[in-house]
Design a protein around this motif. Structure first.
Motif, mmCIF file in Angstrom:
data_model
loop_
_atom_site.group_PDB
_atom_site.id
_atom_site.type_symbol
_atom_site.label_atom_id
_atom_site.label_comp_id
_atom_site.label_asym_id
_atom_site.label_seq_id
_atom_site.Cartn_x
_atom_site.Cartn_y
_atom_site.Cartn_z
ATOM 1 N N TRP A 1 -12.647 -55.143 30.104
ATOM 2 C CA TRP A 1 -12.713 -56.584 29.851
ATOM 3 C C TRP A 1 -11.527 -57.019 28.995
ATOM 4 C CZ3 TRP A 1 -16.929 -59.712 31.522
ATOM 5 C CH2 TRP A 1 -16.797 -61.065 31.158
ATOM 6 N N PRO A 2 -10.715 -57.967 29.479
ATOM 7 C CA PRO A 2 -9.545 -58.396 28.715
ATOM 8 C C PRO A 2 -9.938 -59.141 27.446
ATOM 9 C CG PRO A 2 -9.373 -59.019 31.029
ATOM 10 C CD PRO A 2 -10.781 -58.615 30.798
ATOM 11 N N ALA A 3 -9.138 -58.987 26.420
ATOM 12 C CA ALA A 3 -9.417 -59.663 25.158
ATOM 13 C C ALA A 3 -9.112 -61.146 25.275
ATOM 14 C CB ALA A 3 -8.567 -59.037 24.041
ATOM 15 N N GLY A 4 -9.866 -61.944 24.538
ATOM 16 C CA GLY A 4 -9.548 -63.358 24.394
ATOM 17 C C GLY A 4 -10.145 -64.288 25.426
ATOM 18 N N VAL A 5 -10.927 -63.756 26.372
ATOM 19 C CA VAL A 5 -11.554 -64.613 27.378
ATOM 20 C C VAL A 5 -13.023 -64.235 27.531
ATOM 21 C CG1 VAL A 5 -9.456 -65.080 28.696
ATOM 22 C CG2 VAL A 5 -10.825 -63.075 29.258
ATOM 23 N N ASP A 6 -13.822 -65.217 27.908
ATOM 24 C CA ASP A 6 -15.239 -64.972 28.162
ATOM 25 C C ASP A 6 -15.599 -65.190 29.626
ATOM 26 O OD1 ASP A 6 -16.179 -64.361 25.452
ATOM 27 O OD2 ASP A 6 -15.585 -66.422 25.008
ATOM 28 N N THR A 7 -14.639 -65.665 30.430
ATOM 29 C CA THR A 7 -14.865 -65.862 31.858
ATOM 30 C C THR A 7 -13.732 -65.212 32.636
ATOM 31 O OG1 THR A 7 -15.995 -67.984 31.487
ATOM 32 C CG2 THR A 7 -15.175 -67.549 33.699
ATOM 33 N N ILE A 8 -14.100 -64.374 33.611
ATOM 34 C CA ILE A 8 -13.114 -63.677 34.434
ATOM 35 C C ILE A 8 -13.460 -63.895 35.899
ATOM 36 C CG2 ILE A 8 -12.007 -61.471 34.954
ATOM 37 C CD1 ILE A 8 -13.113 -60.397 32.337
ATOM 38 N N ALA A 9 -12.491 -64.303 36.680
ATOM 39 C CA ALA A 9 -12.630 -64.360 38.136
ATOM 40 C C ALA A 9 -11.937 -63.126 38.706
ATOM 41 C CB ALA A 9 -11.996 -65.625 38.690
ATOM 42 N N VAL A 10 -12.647 -62.380 39.541
ATOM 43 C CA VAL A 10 -12.131 -61.108 40.045
ATOM 44 C C VAL A 10 -11.995 -61.172 41.562
ATOM 45 C CG1 VAL A 10 -12.440 -58.608 40.113
ATOM 46 C CG2 VAL A 10 -13.267 -59.919 38.142
ATOM 47 N N MET A 11 -10.786 -60.862 42.044
ATOM 48 C CA MET A 11 -10.475 -60.872 43.466
ATOM 49 C C MET A 11 -10.000 -59.489 43.892
ATOM 50 S SD MET A 11 -8.395 -64.499 43.575
ATOM 51 C CE MET A 11 -8.474 -64.589 45.361
ATOM 52 N N LEU A 12 -9.962 -59.267 45.200
ATOM 53 C CA LEU A 12 -9.389 -58.031 45.759
ATOM 54 C C LEU A 12 -10.028 -56.796 45.138
ATOM 55 C CD1 LEU A 12 -5.627 -59.090 45.721
ATOM 56 C CD2 LEU A 12 -7.268 -59.346 47.593
ATOM 57 N N ASP A 13 -11.338 -56.766 45.108
ATOM 58 C CA ASP A 13 -12.051 -55.644 44.493
ATOM 59 C C ASP A 13 -12.838 -54.896 45.561
ATOM 60 O OD1 ASP A 13 -13.300 -53.822 42.912
ATOM 61 O OD2 ASP A 13 -14.575 -55.267 41.855
ATOM 62 N N GLY A 14 -12.238 -53.856 46.093
ATOM 63 C CA GLY A 14 -12.911 -53.082 47.127
ATOM 64 C C GLY A 14 -13.851 -52.035 46.600
ATOM 65 N N ASP A 15 -13.864 -51.816 45.284
ATOM 66 C CA ASP A 15 -14.658 -50.718 44.714
ATOM 67 C C ASP A 15 -15.677 -51.182 43.682
ATOM 68 O OD1 ASP A 15 -13.270 -48.648 46.148
ATOM 69 O OD2 ASP A 15 -11.570 -48.985 44.817
ATOM 70 N N CYS A 16 -15.983 -52.482 43.652
ATOM 71 C CA CYS A 16 -16.999 -53.008 42.728
ATOM 72 C C CYS A 16 -16.708 -52.577 41.293
ATOM 73 C CB CYS A 16 -18.400 -52.568 43.147
ATOM 74 S SG CYS A 16 -18.886 -53.162 44.779
ATOM 75 N N ALA A 17 -15.548 -53.003 40.779
ATOM 76 C CA ALA A 17 -15.108 -52.597 39.447
ATOM 77 C C ALA A 17 -16.041 -53.072 38.344
ATOM 78 C CB ALA A 17 -13.696 -53.117 39.187
ATOM 79 N N PHE A 18 -16.911 -54.037 38.614
ATOM 80 C CA PHE A 18 -17.849 -54.494 37.583
ATOM 81 C C PHE A 18 -18.786 -53.379 37.140
ATOM 82 C CE2 PHE A 18 -19.508 -55.896 41.778
ATOM 83 C CZ PHE A 18 -20.678 -55.128 41.848
ATOM 84 N N GLN A 19 -18.888 -52.310 37.937
ATOM 85 C CA GLN A 19 -19.728 -51.169 37.548
ATOM 86 C C GLN A 19 -19.222 -50.495 36.282
ATOM 87 O OE1 GLN A 19 -20.972 -48.612 41.178
ATOM 88 N NE2 GLN A 19 -19.038 -49.575 41.778
ATOM 89 N N THR A 20 -17.942 -50.656 35.974
ATOM 90 C CA THR A 20 -17.349 -49.963 34.838
ATOM 91 C C THR A 20 -17.548 -50.704 33.522
ATOM 92 O OG1 THR A 20 -15.199 -51.058 35.126
ATOM 93 C CG2 THR A 20 -15.582 -49.053 36.392
ATOM 94 N N LEU A 21 -18.114 -51.908 33.562
ATOM 95 C CA LEU A 21 -18.262 -52.722 32.364
ATOM 96 C C LEU A 21 -19.563 -52.417 31.643
ATOM 97 C CD1 LEU A 21 -17.129 -56.162 33.831
ATOM 98 C CD2 LEU A 21 -15.744 -54.567 32.476
ATOM 99 N N ASP A 22 -19.559 -52.673 30.352
ATOM 100 C CA ASP A 22 -20.783 -52.615 29.564
ATOM 101 C C ASP A 22 -21.578 -53.872 29.905
ATOM 102 O OD1 ASP A 22 -22.728 -52.022 27.748
ATOM 103 O OD2 ASP A 22 -21.561 -52.594 25.984
ATOM 104 N N ALA A 23 -22.603 -53.728 30.735
ATOM 105 C CA ALA A 23 -23.237 -54.862 31.395
ATOM 106 C C ALA A 23 -24.005 -55.831 30.503
ATOM 107 C CB ALA A 23 -24.162 -54.356 32.508
#
Length: 253
Positions: A174-196
């Motif tokens: 998760w990048p610093a300084g933002v609370d909203t992220i739009a994610v494109m071109l994600d073939g591997d469901c990268a949201f799995q790597t986040l602290d949910a």
């Protein structure tokens, strides 16, 4: 002189076309449509349908096979080589079909400004000496279609939004300084790597199309649902276009 018009066509729904886009298509001498292989045949079918619905005059429509990117090579170098190959195909089609110049149109998914390389490929042709002007007719982006489908705002009040790729989210978290992220071109469901905990997700695939699919909720609760839905849809259709918005809860002042 080639007068190149890059026309944003939205996310597959002909209703996304602006009047300016329709006018530019009908004013073109030639429209080039890329074929991406059998697995994505309905992408070319959608472009064909748009042309059939919109064109009223003598505009020629020519299809070409889009070169494939080498997925085994380092990403950035492979993309550069891929763009060079596409530019070479464009140049060949221009020489064949517009040898004396004219007005050329390319139909770009969404809008040419957002995670699309058509403008960069056009720059290659100009850098190689082809006399060319470039005009962009903007289109509805997948990000606009996503927020509209979920009936949500893109940003929090007075807060920034970061638009990034699944590759970068997976690599950097998760990048610093933002609370909203739009994610494109994600073939591997990268949201799995986040602290949910504390993260909300709004996901959409095939936005604006008849088989549009949407999932929204707490990431911890719907992540598996999205992964399974995405796999099922890709198997059914042979391809998938999806995008999602992540929002991290912030303390109320």
């Amino acid at each position: 002189m080639i007068d190149l018009h890059l026309i944003g066509i939205g996310t597959g729904n002909p209703d996304h076309l602006t009047r300016a886009a329709i006018a530019a298509m009908n004013a073109a001498d030639l429209i080039l449509l890329p074929r991406k292989g059998d697995a994505k045949s309905d992408l070319i079918d959608l472009r064909r349908t748009i042309c059939a619905d919109v064109l009223t005059g003598a505009t020629r429509v020519v299809e070409f096979d889009l070169p494939e990117r080498d997925t085994s090579a380092p990403y950035l170098g492979a993309v550069e080589q891929w763009h060079d190959a596409i530019a070479a195909v464009w140049r060949g089609k221009i020489a064949q079909h517009l040898p004396d110049g004219g007005r050329l149109a390319l139909l770009v998914w969404g809008d040419p400004s957002l995670y699309d390389s058509t403008l960069r490929i056009a720059d290659r042709l100009r850098a190689d000496g082809l006399a060319m002007t470039v005009t962009v007719e903007p289109g509805v982006t997948s990000l606009q279609a996503l927020t509209a489908a979920h009936a949500i705002p893109l940003n929090m009040v007075g807060a920034p939004v970061l638009i990034t790729t699944g590759r970068r989210l997976r690599a950097g978290g998760w990048p610093a300084g933002v609370d909203t992220i739009a994610v494109m071109l994600d073939g591997d469901c990268a949201f799995q790597t986040l602290d949910a905990p504390g993260i909300e997700i709004s996901w959409g695939a095939y936005l604006g199309m008849a088989h549009q699919a949407l999932v929204a909720g707490a990431l911890a609760e719907v992540a598996i649902e999205i992964i399974e839905a995405r796999a099922s849809l890709r198997e059914r259709h042979g391809w998938i276009m999806d995008i999602y918005l992540l929002r991290r809860a912030v303390p109320v002042a």
